[in-house]
Design an enzyme around this catalytic site. Structure first.
Site, PDB file in Angstrom:
ATOM      1  N   GLU A 121       0.826  -1.210   0.000  1.00  0.00           N
ATOM      2  CA  GLU A 121       0.000   0.000   0.000  1.00  0.00           C
ATOM      3  C   GLU A 121       0.864   1.265   0.000  1.00  0.00           C
ATOM      4  O   GLU A 121       0.561   2.234  -0.689  1.00  0.00           O
ATOM      5  CB  GLU A 121      -0.948   0.018   1.202  1.00  0.00           C
ATOM      6  CG  GLU A 121      -1.994  -1.091   1.180  1.00  0.00           C
ATOM      7  CD  GLU A 121      -3.051  -0.923   0.087  1.00  0.00           C
ATOM      8  OE1 GLU A 121      -3.101   0.136  -0.560  1.00  0.00           O
ATOM      9  OE2 GLU A 121      -3.841  -1.870  -0.110  1.00  0.00           O
ATOM     10  N   ARG A 125       0.570   3.756  -3.255  1.00  0.00           N
ATOM     11  CA  ARG A 125      -0.066   5.055  -2.997  1.00  0.00           C
ATOM     12  C   ARG A 125       0.956   6.169  -2.804  1.00  0.00           C
ATOM     13  O   ARG A 125       0.910   7.186  -3.474  1.00  0.00           O
ATOM     14  CB  ARG A 125      -0.976   4.967  -1.760  1.00  0.00           C
ATOM     15  CG  ARG A 125      -2.093   3.939  -1.927  1.00  0.00           C
ATOM     16  CD  ARG A 125      -3.170   4.095  -0.858  1.00  0.00           C
ATOM     17  NE  ARG A 125      -3.926   2.857  -0.696  1.00  0.00           N
ATOM     18  CZ  ARG A 125      -5.171   2.791  -0.239  1.00  0.00           C
ATOM     19  NH1 ARG A 125      -5.808   3.882   0.112  1.00  0.00           N
ATOM     20  NH2 ARG A 125      -5.782   1.630  -0.103  1.00  0.00           N
ATOM     21  N   ASP A 266      -4.371  -9.948  -8.678  1.00  0.00           N
ATOM     22  CA  ASP A 266      -4.617  -8.933  -9.709  1.00  0.00           C
ATOM     23  C   ASP A 266      -3.425  -8.158 -10.270  1.00  0.00           C
ATOM     24  O   ASP A 266      -3.044  -8.322 -11.426  1.00  0.00           O
ATOM     25  CB  ASP A 266      -5.705  -7.952  -9.244  1.00  0.00           C
ATOM     26  CG  ASP A 266      -5.452  -7.364  -7.849  1.00  0.00           C
ATOM     27  OD1 ASP A 266      -4.367  -7.556  -7.297  1.00  0.00           O
ATOM     28  OD2 ASP A 266      -6.374  -6.711  -7.324  1.00  0.00           O
ATOM     29  N   GLU A 400     -12.092  -0.054 -10.448  1.00  0.00           N
ATOM     30  CA  GLU A 400     -11.647  -0.989 -11.497  1.00  0.00           C
ATOM     31  C   GLU A 400     -12.554  -1.024 -12.722  1.00  0.00           C
ATOM     32  O   GLU A 400     -12.076  -1.193 -13.852  1.00  0.00           O
ATOM     33  CB  GLU A 400     -11.511  -2.406 -10.915  1.00  0.00           C
ATOM     34  CG  GLU A 400     -10.375  -2.554  -9.906  1.00  0.00           C
ATOM     35  CD  GLU A 400     -10.687  -1.960  -8.542  1.00  0.00           C
ATOM     36  OE1 GLU A 400      -9.730  -1.650  -7.808  1.00  0.00           O
ATOM     37  OE2 GLU A 400     -11.883  -1.790  -8.204  1.00  0.00           O
TER      38      GLU A 400
END
Length: 500
Positions: A121, A125, A266, A400
């Site tokens: 993360e 980010r 993913d 998404e």
């Protein structure tokens, strides 16, 4: 011995290498498209203004209670929404708001903090957001913060295999890599250790220090970079050519055989095709890994429902689970992006597959009462593209589906993708906009939804950015110049070497 001049990244030369102006040329568009884009810009300003008023410096805004949320995902780091919003504010030409965000980074963004954070993360980010904003603006503060933070992430690779351990927690302040309990503590997650490549290559490019991409100059530190992760993955046996979601950072072998293109898996696949594109199509190893993985996915996981909807199932030790998560809906865009660059027969097949998956994801929105999609939807027991479990009916402002609309619009210019995107804008306005920001909802199948009181930072980084780009000309953040990291932060394609 001659001393080498300190490395300097040549920003001006980099800007000259771009084929399009960053914010495009803005020519010849129709008034309706412009009006829709302006609406999305207004939504971004509304989301930012409320964050600034009630939660500046916290990680996220709680719009119903009008306060900030810190959470434990980012350790002691703060301002996740600031960093996530920077490039979107810049692209939308919200100049005053961009300056407010920049000022917070200069004056208040503290990297000397303690607390365990998620490597994944923080990388997508914070590192991604800072890198993108530096490349867009050339302002040194963003580069220096990105490099400083990047150095603090390096000890995470300090495991027997060089694969960061599960959850990949690191303690930013000490930079020391944590309790050494990983021999017993679980496994590493494919989407987490497989989603570092783009950012770490750019950290190496900007710093002139190959440690991020490869190894530290001091091998006794055993710092291994992201290239090593790829070596481990190419060596390990793939069941049916598929990549399971969990790998042991100690032995470098799979822990169990759960395969998913949604959460846990993913962005690993996304970063393979994007690594190849970012290298200006020179990283042939990434392209081959992507092609082989997609072939296995087509063969084993792509299914068609009784009602004719194409979806990607999950695989648990050879048994298929006929569900698709909202997170997996990015795959339409990814497959379309990858399809552009293959032989004609495969290109056509992949473009069709991308369009079909994107259409299925649109159905998951169209079949709900709010016209927003659930966290996961199933194809079993007579239900198609709908959530059958209470725990999967929520929508947390995820991007998404609109991400895939944006790619398919850019690659086909079929008007339905803009039409579908506008449906999402209207649904967000109707069901998620509250007095002081935007909030997720707990059940997409009721028109009087309960709000979850959270304005996710990725709503500003991704959802609103992709919607805005959907209504822009193709030269705004052109796909010829940029790849988006998995938090929608644009990173430049390496057209040349920028050593000054």
């Amino acid at each position: 011995r001659e001393t080498r001049a300190p490395f300097r990244f040549d920003y001006e030369r980099f800007r000259r290498s771009l084929r399009h102006p960053v914010r495009g040329g803005r020519s010849g568009e129709d008034p309706e498209t412009r009006a829709r884009r302006m609406k999305i810009k207004e939504m971004m300003k509304f989301a930012w203004d409320n964050y600034k008023q009630y939660a500046l410096g916290k990680n996220e805004l709680r719009p119903l209670s009008k306060n900030g949320h810190i959470g434990n995902m980012f350790g002691g780091l703060r301002g996740a929404t600031v960093i996530d919003a920077l490039d979107t504010l810049y692209i939308m030409e919200l100049e005053e708001e961009f300056q407010e965000a920049k000022q917070w980074v200069e004056k208040s963004f503290d990297l000397n903090v303690n607390g365990e954070a998620s490597l994944f993360e923080v990388n997508i980010r914070y590192v991604g957001g800072l890198l993108a904003t530096y490349y867009l603006t050339g302002e040194e503060v963003f580069k220096s913060k990105a490099l400083e933070l990047g150095e603090k992430l390096l000890p995470a690779f300090n495991t027997p295999t060089g694969i960061p351990r599960g959850g990949s927690l690191f303690s930013p302040c000490s930079g020391m890599s944590w309790s050494w309990g990983w021999a017993s503590a679980g496994s590493s997650i494919l989407a987490e250790f497989g989603t570092l490549h783009l950012e770490f290559l750019h950290l190496s490019q900007l710093s002139g220090n190959p440690v991020f991409a490869e190894k530290a100059s001091n091998p006794s530190l055993a710092f291994r970079g992201v290239m090593n992760i790829r070596r481990v993955l190419s060596r390990v046996e793939k069941p049916q050519g598929l990549y399971p979601n969990f790998l042991s950072p100690v032995t470098g072998s799979w822990v169990q055989h759960h395969v998913s293109i949604g959460g846990l898996g993913d962005s690993f696949y996304e970063y393979l095709i994007k690594s190849w594109l970012m290298s200006d199509k020179k990283d042939s190893e990434a392209k081959k890994m992507y092609d082989d993985a997609l072939e296995a996915i087509e063969k084993h996981l792509v299914k068609k429902s009784a009602g004719g909807l194409t979806y990607i199932a999950e695989w648990r030790g050879g048994i298929l689970d006929h569900k698709m998560g909202h997170l997996a809906c990015f795959s339409g865009g990814m497959i379309a992006l990858g399809a552009e660059h293959g032989p004609e027969e495969r290109r056509q097949r992949h473009m069709e597959l991308a369009a079909e998956i994107t259409s299925t994801c649109h159905e998951s929105y169209a079949r709900s009462d709010t016209k927003l999609g659930p966290e996961a939807f199933r194809f079993d027991a007579g239900s198609e593209a709908t959530a059958t479990r209470l725990s999967e009916r929520y929508y947390i402002l995820r991007p998404e589906v609109v991400e895939s609309y944006m790619y398919l619009w850019r690659l086909t210019h079929q008007p339905k993708y803009r039409h579908w995107g506008w449906e999402v804008v209207q649904a967000l306005e109707k069901h998620c906009r509250v007095e002081a920001g935007f909030s997720g909802i707990r059940d997409v199948y009721t028109t009087t939804p309960t709000h979850d009181n959270m304005q996710q930072s990725f709503f500003l980084a991704e959802t609103l950015k992709y919607l805005y780009l959907l209504f822009c000309e193709d030269d705004v953040l052109s796909l010829e110049d940029w790849v988006f990291n998995t938090e929608a932060h644009p990173l430049p394609i390496n057209h040349t070497d920028f050593r000054a």
